[in-house]
Design a protein around this motif. Structure first.
Motif, mmCIF file in Angstrom:
data_model
loop_
_atom_site.group_PDB
_atom_site.id
_atom_site.type_symbol
_atom_site.label_atom_id
_atom_site.label_comp_id
_atom_site.label_asym_id
_atom_site.label_seq_id
_atom_site.Cartn_x
_atom_site.Cartn_y
_atom_site.Cartn_z
ATOM 1 N N ILE A 13 0.819 -1.211 0.000
ATOM 2 C CA ILE A 13 0.000 0.000 0.000
ATOM 3 C C ILE A 13 0.855 1.264 0.000
ATOM 4 O O ILE A 13 0.580 2.214 -0.740
ATOM 5 C CB ILE A 13 -0.947 -0.008 1.223
ATOM 6 N N TYR A 14 1.914 1.278 0.804
ATOM 7 C CA TYR A 14 2.717 2.509 0.939
ATOM 8 C C TYR A 14 3.897 2.558 -0.025
ATOM 9 O O TYR A 14 4.553 3.602 -0.143
ATOM 10 C CB TYR A 14 3.205 2.655 2.383
ATOM 11 N N ASN A 15 4.153 1.458 -0.721
ATOM 12 C CA ASN A 15 5.194 1.456 -1.759
ATOM 13 C C ASN A 15 4.601 0.880 -3.047
ATOM 14 O O ASN A 15 4.946 -0.232 -3.460
ATOM 15 C CB ASN A 15 6.400 0.612 -1.317
ATOM 16 N N PRO A 16 3.747 1.653 -3.678
ATOM 17 C CA PRO A 16 2.987 1.136 -4.833
ATOM 18 C C PRO A 16 3.803 1.059 -6.121
ATOM 19 O O PRO A 16 3.549 1.765 -7.097
ATOM 20 C CB PRO A 16 1.840 2.132 -4.955
ATOM 21 N N THR A 17 4.810 0.180 -6.126
ATOM 22 C CA THR A 17 5.562 -0.066 -7.353
ATOM 23 C C THR A 17 4.679 -0.871 -8.309
ATOM 24 O O THR A 17 3.606 -1.371 -7.939
ATOM 25 C CB THR A 17 6.835 -0.868 -7.044
#
Length: 637
Positions: free
Chosen positions: A448-452
């Motif tokens: 969610i917080y690192n939407p690669t």
């Protein structure tokens, strides 16, 4: 002189059940009396609670929406398309309409008189099959015990019982009775001693009345009648009777028409002759070996994986018959999803027993993807995971090793049943997807917080998960954590929206279908990738944005969104209809396909002109929902 309109009607209806079982001559007679109705968009055909008229209906062009209003809540039942029959049940069982029927778009509908139709129905076993099955599809709720007793209409001929030629006498059981001079107390005692729910009242060995538990509840238990009064004061009359020589199907029709749970069998079929015995709805259910209710019971009682494999094949057969008979697709989807989920639950249960080791802590096996959304009809590859409770750090690897062993057994057994291994190894047997509660929460938090690009791809797979077996609390806690971190997370939604918009309209220039250009399925249309997934992805992101929990099914998500956003109600309703129609296309193609693509690749030359028109109609909402996604999440790509 021939009637050209009647000829056109005949040429159309002869292709659809139940009319495909009638001769052209009989169909023509029916067509002469048939009215052609032209309906504008949103024009009402009939209303819930109103008395039925003397016609039932068949869609020629367009679509008719069937729904039930329950207070402020709208319960969607079905979208009837070309060739679909509706409005028949109230005529057969003589009841008011329990649904509303409204034109979803400009439509042409044939209004067929029941009186003429009944002339064909009375002596035609194929028509009887159709009606029985239509009645069974009246349910749209989960398989409760009550529902199990209703859903008895599968018309497969079996070795145990031929539903349409076997005589009802073969199922007859002894009927418990009392004398017409007995008191209510005496009758109730007989019922209690014999552990039965109904008792027949006899006078000179002839049935004059019947008392059921329900009657006792509403008469004696409420104090309206004394338990010492005569049975005739509360008994129901007349008794519904039949001859032992009628077919099981005919007996079932009698029960439906009269709204009773049993039929009293007498010598000549009338109440004026000696009672021989009785047949109940449960007796009929028990006589059938391949209908939803009995299939559910057989799954829960299965003791081996091989038995589950056989039952999964029976479920495939059931699905095919429902599709062939034009049974409500909403009902079909509900039935197959519940049975499919039960097979998975039983497979895990048997795997746990086979491992024969006590789990070191609480755990949950959960499904992903189409199974989690209750949209898996034709079996596809497995997508699942395991979540286990947090344990001390020094125990986590040994705990994981236990659940990896269990997961390997589960996925092997599911493969034996007919669920292929996932090529991408999105399975609990992969250590990446066999994690503790904290590890899963951290995994989702990272996505969610690192939407690669990779993480967004994984969210599209893992954000649709559903409890299957074990501790439901663990899955609920994981779900709560997901919604906590996605709430008002605009950056995440923007990336998720961009991914949802990667599949543009399925049509190219000149409204041509966009097909695969190379590979094994060159020149095939990928209905899953180009049409179904855009609707699934859009529903998921909008559901997350609204923090809407506990709704995984795509169509149900759109119905909920319609309530939350009345300004977009038309778009969401259109998306729900399009999704179910597209899934039905994919299912039919999968059942007909000899390959292993589960129906997602469609040969366009195999489609009729009518099918292509229907598909194009389903594509319109995709553009509309993607426009909403683009504007709302500023997701231009």
């Amino acid at each position: 002189m021939k009637n050209s309109i009647a000829e056109r009607i005949t040429d159309f209806i002869k292709n659809y059940p139940p009319f495909d079982n009638l001769s052209y001559t009989d169909l023509y007679k029916l067509a002469v009396e048939t009215n052609v109705l032209y309906l504008d968009k949103d024009e009402t055909l009939f209303n819930q609670g109103k008395p039925h008229n003397n016609f039932f209906y068949l869609v020629n062009q367009g679509a008719i929406r069937l729904y039930r209003q329950e207070g402020d809540k709208t319960l969607e039942i079905e979208m009837c398309d070309e060739g679909d029959v509706f409005g028949l049940r109230p005529l057969i069982v003589n009841e008011n309409y329990n649904l509303n029927a409204k034109a979803y778009e400009e439509s042409i509908v044939y209004a067929i008189p029941i009186s003429i139709f009944n002339e064909q129905f009375v002596n035609n076993s194929e028509i009887s099959k159709y009606l029985i099955t239509r009645f069974a599809s009246n349910s749209t709720t989960r398989f409760s015990q009550e529902e199990n007793e209703r859903i008895f209409a599968d018309y497969k001929r079996t070795r145990q019982t031929d539903y349409f030629s076997s005589k009802i006498g073969t199922l007859m059981t002894t009927a418990i009775s009392c004398n017409h001079k007995h008191t209510i107390r005496e009758a109730a005692l007989i019922m209690s001693e014999n552990k039965i729910s109904s008792i027949f009242i006899l006078k000179k060995n002839k049935p004059t009345g019947v008392i059921t538990n329900k009657v006792l509840l509403h008469t004696v238990a409420t104090g309206k009648f004394s338990i010492d009064e005569n049975v005739k004061e509360i008994m129901g009359t007349p008794v519904i009777t039949a001859s032992a020589d009628i077919s099981i199907a005919e007996a079932q029709i009698i029960m439906l028409k009269k709204k009773v749970e049993n039929v009293c069998i007498t010598v000549d079929g009338s109440p004026d002759s000696k009672m021989l015995g009785m047949v109940t709805q449960q007796d009929i259910v028990a006589s059938l070996s391949n209908n939803p209710a009995v299939l559910m019971k057989q799954i829960t009682r299965a003791r081996t994986i091989s038995r589950l494999r056989d039952l999964r094949q029976q479920l495939n057969d059931l699905l095919k018959r429902y599709i062939d008979q034009h049974i409500s697709f909403t009902h079909t989807l509900t039935v197959v999803a519940e049975l499919n989920e039960t097979i998975n639950q039983k497979a895990v249960e048997l795997s746990v027993k086979e491992l024969d080791k006590t789990p070191p802590c609480k755990f949950s096996f959960f499904a992903l993807g189409s199974q989690a959304r209750k949209e898996q009809l034709v079996p596809t590859d497995q997508d699942n995971g395991i979540i286990f409770d947090d344990v001390p750090e020094e125990e986590i690897e040994s705990t994981r090793a236990f659940f990896m062993e269990l997961a390997g057994l589960i996925t092997k057994n599911l493969h034996s049943i007919g669920f292929e291994y996932c090529p991408a190894e999105m399975m609990a047997s992969n250590p990446k997807w066999c994690l503790s509660k904290t590890e899963w929460k951290d995994k989702f938090k990272d996505w969610i917080y690192n939407p690669t690009e990779k993480n967004i791809l994984l969210t599209a797979i893992f954000f649709d998960f559903n409890f299957v077996y074990g501790s439901k609390k663990l899955v609920d806690e994981l779900s709560a954590s997901v919604y906590e971190h996605t709430k008002e997370n605009n950056r995440f939604f923007m990336f998720l929206a961009q991914d949802a918009l990667k599949s543009p309209s399925p049509l190219g220039f000149f409204r041509q279908f966009l097909v695969d250009q190379d590979g094994a399925y060159k020149d095939h249309f990928n209905i899953k990738q180009r049409a179904i997934m855009p609707l699934i992805d859009a529903a998921r992101i909008l559901t997350l944005q609204h923090n809407l929990k506990g709704v995984n099914n795509t169509a149900e998500r759109y119905y909920k969104l319609r309530e939350l956003e009345p300004q977009n109600a038309d778009v969401y309703e259109a998306c729900a209809y399009a999704f179910k129609a597209l899934l039905k296309f994919k299912t039919k193609n999968g059942l007909a396909s000899l390959g292993d693509d589960d129906g997602k690749f469609i040969k366009l030359e195999s489609l009729s002109k009518s099918d292509k028109v229907k598909l194009r109609r389903c594509f319109k909402p995709i553009k509309s929902i993607q426009e909403i996604i683009t504007v709302r999440f500023q997701a231009n790509i």
